[in-house]
Design an enzyme around this catalytic site. Structure first.
Site, PDB file in Angstrom:
ATOM      1  N   ALA A 155       0.834  -1.201   0.000  1.00 39.59           N
ATOM      2  CA  ALA A 155       0.000   0.000   0.000  1.00 39.59           C
ATOM      3  C   ALA A 155       0.873   1.257   0.000  1.00 39.59           C
ATOM      4  O   ALA A 155       1.837   1.352  -0.757  1.00 39.59           O
ATOM      5  CB  ALA A 155      -0.977  -0.030   1.163  1.00 39.59           C
ATOM      6  N   CYS A 156       0.562   2.203   0.870  1.00 37.18           N
ATOM      7  CA  CYS A 156       1.257   3.494   0.846  1.00 37.18           C
ATOM      8  C   CYS A 156       2.732   3.395   1.248  1.00 37.18           C
ATOM      9  O   CYS A 156       3.487   4.350   1.048  1.00 37.18           O
ATOM     10  CB  CYS A 156       0.538   4.495   1.748  1.00 37.18           C
ATOM     11  N   SER A 157       3.138   2.287   1.827  1.00 39.40           N
ATOM     12  CA  SER A 157       4.537   2.111   2.229  1.00 39.40           C
ATOM     13  C   SER A 157       5.371   1.400   1.173  1.00 39.40           C
ATOM     14  O   SER A 157       6.547   1.092   1.418  1.00 39.40           O
ATOM     15  CB  SER A 157       4.604   1.325   3.547  1.00 39.40           C
ATOM     16  N   SER A 333       2.083   5.423  -2.359  1.00 40.31           N
ATOM     17  CA  SER A 333       3.504   5.158  -2.134  1.00 40.31           C
ATOM     18  C   SER A 333       4.413   6.224  -2.726  1.00 40.31           C
ATOM     19  O   SER A 333       5.544   6.414  -2.275  1.00 40.31           O
ATOM     20  CB  SER A 333       3.878   3.796  -2.731  1.00 40.31           C
ATOM     21  N   PHE A 358       3.910   5.526   5.180  1.00 37.68           N
ATOM     22  CA  PHE A 358       3.083   4.749   6.106  1.00 37.68           C
ATOM     23  C   PHE A 358       1.660   4.678   5.563  1.00 37.68           C
ATOM     24  O   PHE A 358       1.240   5.514   4.766  1.00 37.68           O
ATOM     25  CB  PHE A 358       3.085   5.399   7.494  1.00 37.68           C
TER      26      PHE A 358
END
Length: 372
Positions: A155-157, A333, A358
């Site tokens: 995901a965003c990481s 990301s 995060f």
């Protein structure tokens, strides 16, 4: 063991953008149409009317002023409210690969390299346009790179996890030069019809080159340490997946798009991220006062302000914790890499900073870098 370094970075920015004002006009038109069509249920208390959005609400809630998208007309069509991206033939480059190659070529040019010099490609993103073949392998082919390639989704990481994986392989000698590419078409998984989140995401692609420090030919950043952590949570979730057909769930369902419990995310993620960065600094023998810059995940201005203040022990000074989400919105990301790419050229030899992302998982990753 070799010292890994970031020697190049690049950003692909779509040509189309949507301002808050434009977005609000489209959303409010959709809300009015939906409310009119369901007036009987609303009057009977069986349905809740959709309230209007506003540019002020969006900015106050997020700090976002506009976002870039791959397709503007579809998102702003009140009868559609999602991007319109024509399907491509299997023998033509996919849209994510095309975006990724653009960002990769910019990063390669900065590093003084060509695609053939790369022996690892990681495509790290929150969503991939297909299950297989891997987008990373398609990008590898389009660049003429060697070695191997694979997709990664945290995901965003995803960017920081991808950087750790690539840096570890460069450090051990199993690869020589790597590309970590983050093509994010977040407009495709955002629920544009939900007032609480319709403004959050934008589209973009980023790339970083990671290679041995001793082979760098220009200004670069050595990767001094990396750290990643995950903790399971349902508070950010998207239930769309390849088993949707098997579950007979092809109807229009809200949980098949981006969903989050924002208040719980704020409450649980902020302490997790702040503690993660501080622990990583301590484990590396760094002090918060050593940091000249924090390139944080660009999800929400309030979140970044909280983390910056917690890590530094004071309110960050101008330029110490750059935000780009006012122009790009949340690009999953890619956000921390955009911030790094646009706000690192002025760093002097010996200056230190942390790249941190995060998000869903929960997940958090940090990369401690020093200007060489």
């Amino acid at each position: 063991m070799y010292q890994p370094a970031i020697t190049g970075h690049g950003v692909f920015t779509p040509s189309q953008s949507i301002s808050n004002d434009e977005l609000v006009v489209a959303f409010n038109a959709y809300a009015d149409r939906w409310n009119a069509a369901h007036q009987t249920e609303i009057d009977a208390g069986e349905a809740e009317a959709i309230g209007h959005s506003s540019s002020e609400f969006i900015f106050n809630a997020s700090g976002i002023e506009r976002r870039y998208v791959m397709n503007k007309s579809g998102v702003l069509d009140p009868d559609r409210m999602y991007p319109q991206l024509p399907a491509r033939a299997d023998d033509t480059p996919g849209i994510m690969a095309e975006m990724g190659v653009d960002a990769a070529n910019k990063a390669l040019e900065m590093a003084g390299l060509s695609g053939g010099d790369i022996d690892l490609v990681i495509c790290a993103a929150s969503n991939h346009e297909r299950a297989y073949p891997a987008i990373a392998i398609e990008i590898q082919n389009l660049l003429g790179a060697g070695g191997f390639a694979f997709d990664m989704n945290v995901a965003c990481s995803s960017a920081t996890f991808g950087i750790q994986a690539a840096a570890d392989m460069v450090r051990s000698g199993s690869v020589r030069r790597a590309l970590v590419i983050c093509p994010e078409i977040c407009s495709g998984h955002l629920e544009w019809r939900d007032r609480d989140c319709h403004f959050i995401f934008g589209d973009v692609a980023t790339a970083v080159v990671i290679q041995r420090d001793e082979e760098a030919t220009g200004p670069h950043f050595t990767i001094q340490a990396t750290s990643c952590a995950t903790k399971f949570s349902n508070n950010i979730r998207n239930n769309h997946g390849f088993l949707r057909n098997a579950h007979d769930q092809m109807e229009d369902r809200r949980d098949m798009q981006f969903m989050q419990n924002g208040r719980r995310v704020f409450k649980e993620v902020l302490p997790m991220v702040s503690a993660h960065i501080l622990t990583h600094l301590a484990d590396t023998g760094w002090e918060a006062s050593d940091l000249r810059r924090l390139w944080l995940h660009q999800a929400n201005k309030t979140m970044n302000d909280f983390i910056g203040k917690k890590v530094l022990g004071r309110v960050p000074e101008e330029g110490e914790q750059p935000n780009i989400l006012q122009d790009y919105a949340n690009t999953s990301s890619a956000g921390s890499i955009i911030a790094f790419s646009q706000n690192s050229e002025d760093m002097q030899p010996g200056d230190r900073g942390v790249i941190c992302s995060f998000g869903a998982g929960y997940s958090v990753g940090s990369v401690l870098v020093e200007r060489a």
